[in-house]
Design a protein around this motif. Sequence first.
Motif, PDB file in Angstrom:
ATOM      1  N   LEU A 299      10.093   9.179 -38.914  1.00 64.47           N
ATOM      2  CA  LEU A 299       8.932   8.590 -39.571  1.00 64.47           C
ATOM      3  C   LEU A 299       8.258   7.568 -38.669  1.00 64.47           C
ATOM      4  CD1 LEU A 299       7.125   8.058 -42.029  1.00 64.47           C
ATOM      5  CD2 LEU A 299       8.874   6.465 -42.864  1.00 64.47           C
ATOM      6  N   ARG A 300       9.045   6.731 -38.020  1.00 60.75           N
ATOM      7  CA  ARG A 300       8.498   5.715 -37.116  1.00 60.75           C
ATOM      8  C   ARG A 300       7.670   6.357 -36.016  1.00 60.75           C
ATOM      9  NH1 ARG A 300       9.534   4.227 -32.199  1.00 60.75           N
ATOM     10  NH2 ARG A 300      11.371   5.569 -32.063  1.00 60.75           N
ATOM     11  N   LYS A 301       8.205   7.426 -35.428  1.00 66.57           N
ATOM     12  CA  LYS A 301       7.486   8.113 -34.357  1.00 66.57           C
ATOM     13  C   LYS A 301       6.206   8.763 -34.878  1.00 66.57           C
ATOM     14  CE  LYS A 301      11.655   9.109 -31.662  1.00 66.57           C
ATOM     15  NZ  LYS A 301      12.597  10.162 -31.209  1.00 66.57           N
ATOM     16  N   ALA A 302       6.292   9.318 -36.079  1.00 67.67           N
ATOM     17  CA  ALA A 302       5.110   9.972 -36.660  1.00 67.67           C
ATOM     18  C   ALA A 302       3.985   8.974 -36.888  1.00 67.67           C
ATOM     19  CB  ALA A 302       5.478  10.648 -37.970  1.00 67.67           C
ATOM     20  N   ILE A 303       4.347   7.784 -37.385  1.00 66.95           N
ATOM     21  CA  ILE A 303       3.335   6.757 -37.616  1.00 66.95           C
ATOM     22  C   ILE A 303       2.779   6.254 -36.292  1.00 66.95           C
ATOM     23  CG2 ILE A 303       2.976   4.414 -38.498  1.00 66.95           C
ATOM     24  CD1 ILE A 303       5.002   5.064 -40.694  1.00 66.95           C
ATOM     25  N   GLY A 304       3.664   6.040 -35.333  1.00 70.92           N
ATOM     26  CA  GLY A 304       3.230   5.539 -34.032  1.00 70.92           C
ATOM     27  C   GLY A 304       2.284   6.491 -33.319  1.00 70.92           C
ATOM     28  N   LYS A 305       2.535   7.781 -33.430  1.00 68.50           N
ATOM     29  CA  LYS A 305       1.713   8.784 -32.751  1.00 68.50           C
ATOM     30  C   LYS A 305       0.661   9.387 -33.666  1.00 68.50           C
ATOM     31  CE  LYS A 305       5.465  10.148 -29.623  1.00 68.50           C
ATOM     32  NZ  LYS A 305       6.341  11.266 -29.191  1.00 68.50           N
ATOM     33  N   LYS A 306       0.653   8.904 -34.927  1.00 70.33           N
ATOM     34  CA  LYS A 306      -0.276   9.438 -35.922  1.00 70.33           C
ATOM     35  C   LYS A 306      -0.148  10.959 -36.034  1.00 70.33           C
ATOM     36  CE  LYS A 306      -3.606   5.664 -35.711  1.00 70.33           C
ATOM     37  NZ  LYS A 306      -2.774   4.770 -34.949  1.00 70.33           N
ATOM     38  N   ASN A 307       1.113  11.415 -36.161  1.00 70.16           N
ATOM     39  CA  ASN A 307       1.409  12.838 -36.314  1.00 70.16           C
ATOM     40  C   ASN A 307       0.859  13.308 -37.658  1.00 70.16           C
ATOM     41  OD1 ASN A 307       2.881  15.228 -37.185  1.00 70.16           O
ATOM     42  ND2 ASN A 307       4.201  14.908 -35.406  1.00 70.16           N
ATOM     43  N   ALA A 308      -0.196  14.113 -37.606  1.00 65.77           N
ATOM     44  CA  ALA A 308      -0.897  14.529 -38.836  1.00 65.77           C
ATOM     45  C   ALA A 308       0.004  15.309 -39.771  1.00 65.77           C
ATOM     46  CB  ALA A 308      -2.125  15.356 -38.463  1.00 65.77           C
ATOM     47  N   GLN A 309       0.824  16.200 -39.234  1.00 68.07           N
ATOM     48  CA  GLN A 309       1.699  17.024 -40.069  1.00 68.07           C
ATOM     49  C   GLN A 309       2.743  16.169 -40.783  1.00 68.07           C
ATOM     50  OE1 GLN A 309       3.727  20.136 -37.933  1.00 68.07           O
ATOM     51  NE2 GLN A 309       4.706  20.959 -39.763  1.00 68.07           N
TER      52      GLN A 309
ATOM     53  N   TYR B 239       5.919  -4.424 -37.339  1.00 66.64           N
ATOM     54  CA  TYR B 239       6.718  -3.753 -36.322  1.00 66.64           C
ATOM     55  C   TYR B 239       7.247  -2.399 -36.800  1.00 66.64           C
ATOM     56  CZ  TYR B 239       6.665  -8.532 -34.548  1.00 66.64           C
ATOM     57  OH  TYR B 239       6.263  -9.766 -34.108  1.00 66.64           O
ATOM     58  N   GLN B 240       7.403  -1.468 -35.876  1.00 67.17           N
ATOM     59  CA  GLN B 240       7.914  -0.144 -36.209  1.00 67.17           C
ATOM     60  C   GLN B 240       9.332  -0.216 -36.760  1.00 67.17           C
ATOM     61  OE1 GLN B 240       7.450   2.643 -33.021  1.00 67.17           O
ATOM     62  NE2 GLN B 240       5.228   2.361 -32.874  1.00 67.17           N
ATOM     63  N   GLU B 241      10.100  -1.183 -36.304  1.00 69.90           N
ATOM     64  CA  GLU B 241      11.460  -1.341 -36.813  1.00 69.90           C
ATOM     65  C   GLU B 241      11.449  -1.678 -38.305  1.00 69.90           C
ATOM     66  OE1 GLU B 241      10.280  -2.644 -34.076  1.00 69.90           O
ATOM     67  OE2 GLU B 241      11.481  -1.638 -32.534  1.00 69.90           O
TER      68      GLU B 241
ATOM     69  N   PHE C  95      16.313   6.974 -46.674  1.00 69.23           N
ATOM     70  CA  PHE C  95      16.305   7.745 -45.434  1.00 69.23           C
ATOM     71  C   PHE C  95      17.554   7.437 -44.610  1.00 69.23           C
ATOM     72  CE2 PHE C  95      11.569   8.827 -44.554  1.00 69.23           C
ATOM     73  CZ  PHE C  95      11.436   9.313 -45.846  1.00 69.23           C
ATOM     74  N   THR C  96      17.998   8.432 -43.859  1.00 67.06           N
ATOM     75  CA  THR C  96      19.039   8.185 -42.863  1.00 67.06           C
ATOM     76  C   THR C  96      18.392   7.508 -41.665  1.00 67.06           C
ATOM     77  OG1 THR C  96      18.698  10.304 -41.735  1.00 67.06           O
ATOM     78  CG2 THR C  96      20.250  10.270 -43.607  1.00 67.06           C
ATOM     79  N   GLY C  97      19.215   7.028 -40.739  1.00 64.61           N
ATOM     80  CA  GLY C  97      18.666   6.423 -39.529  1.00 64.61           C
ATOM     81  C   GLY C  97      17.800   7.393 -38.750  1.00 64.61           C
ATOM     82  N   GLY C  98      18.256   8.663 -38.691  1.00 57.88           N
ATOM     83  CA  GLY C  98      17.492   9.690 -37.971  1.00 57.88           C
ATOM     84  C   GLY C  98      16.160   9.976 -38.632  1.00 57.88           C
ATOM     85  N   ASP C  99      16.157  10.097 -39.971  1.00 57.72           N
ATOM     86  CA  ASP C  99      14.914  10.349 -40.695  1.00 57.72           C
ATOM     87  C   ASP C  99      13.941   9.186 -40.534  1.00 57.72           C
ATOM     88  OD1 ASP C  99      15.821  12.787 -41.630  1.00 57.72           O
ATOM     89  OD2 ASP C  99      16.580  11.954 -43.519  1.00 57.72           O
ATOM     90  N   ALA C 100      14.473   7.973 -40.578  1.00 57.41           N
ATOM     91  CA  ALA C 100      13.631   6.789 -40.435  1.00 57.41           C
ATOM     92  C   ALA C 100      12.986   6.746 -39.057  1.00 57.41           C
ATOM     93  CB  ALA C 100      14.462   5.525 -40.675  1.00 57.41           C
TER      94      ALA C 100
END
Length: 198
Positions: free
Chosen positions: A34-44, A12-14, A26-31
């Motif tokens: 990261l979750r969004k980047a993995i979910g969307k496969k953000n290359a950068q 799970y992303q959580e 990581f802070t909650g915001g940073d985490a």
Amino acid sequence: NSLKNTYGVLVYQEQVMQISKEVCGFTGGDADVLRKAIGKKNAQMMAKMKEFSTPNENHRVLDQFVGSWDNTVKFWMAPDGEPQVSQGHSDTKWILDGHFIEQNFQGTHMGQPFEGKWIIGYDNLKKEYVSLWIDGMSTGFNTSSGSYDQALKTFTEKGTFSCPLKDGPMSFRSQTKIIDENTYVHEMYMPDDSGKEF
């Protein structure tokens, strides 16, 4: 604990968020980023995470400590006193796929058997060396961070440890100089009762 309900498998992303906070600080915001980047496969973002988590030339500097060492330890109780001298042995190796080195020391301290463990690495995000020391004569952690001077072949760090005599944290400064491939000298300085370092 984050993976307990999924039997050690990241599902799970959580769980990604929780692990990044527990392991990487990581802070909650940073985490969440990261979750969004993995979910969307953000290359950068994924490239940035790879850079952060991959050992580099700063880690390779620590190769100088890897191996088996015979140690001579000198310990001063007071700046004008005579040092207590003892012998010991340490073995240092790479751990966690080259992310950190671990040194295991065995010797004596104040006439008693003594053993300790030193872990040091390079934090790619903070861009500094970080280390942790624990031993069998304390229940606290000795933590420090600092830099390496290539020209002088010297590590310089500042840190703190739990001191029962002070009923709280004690600050210290350490310096580790590489003499040659078979010799290095580690020195640690602390303040006396007047605040003067020795």
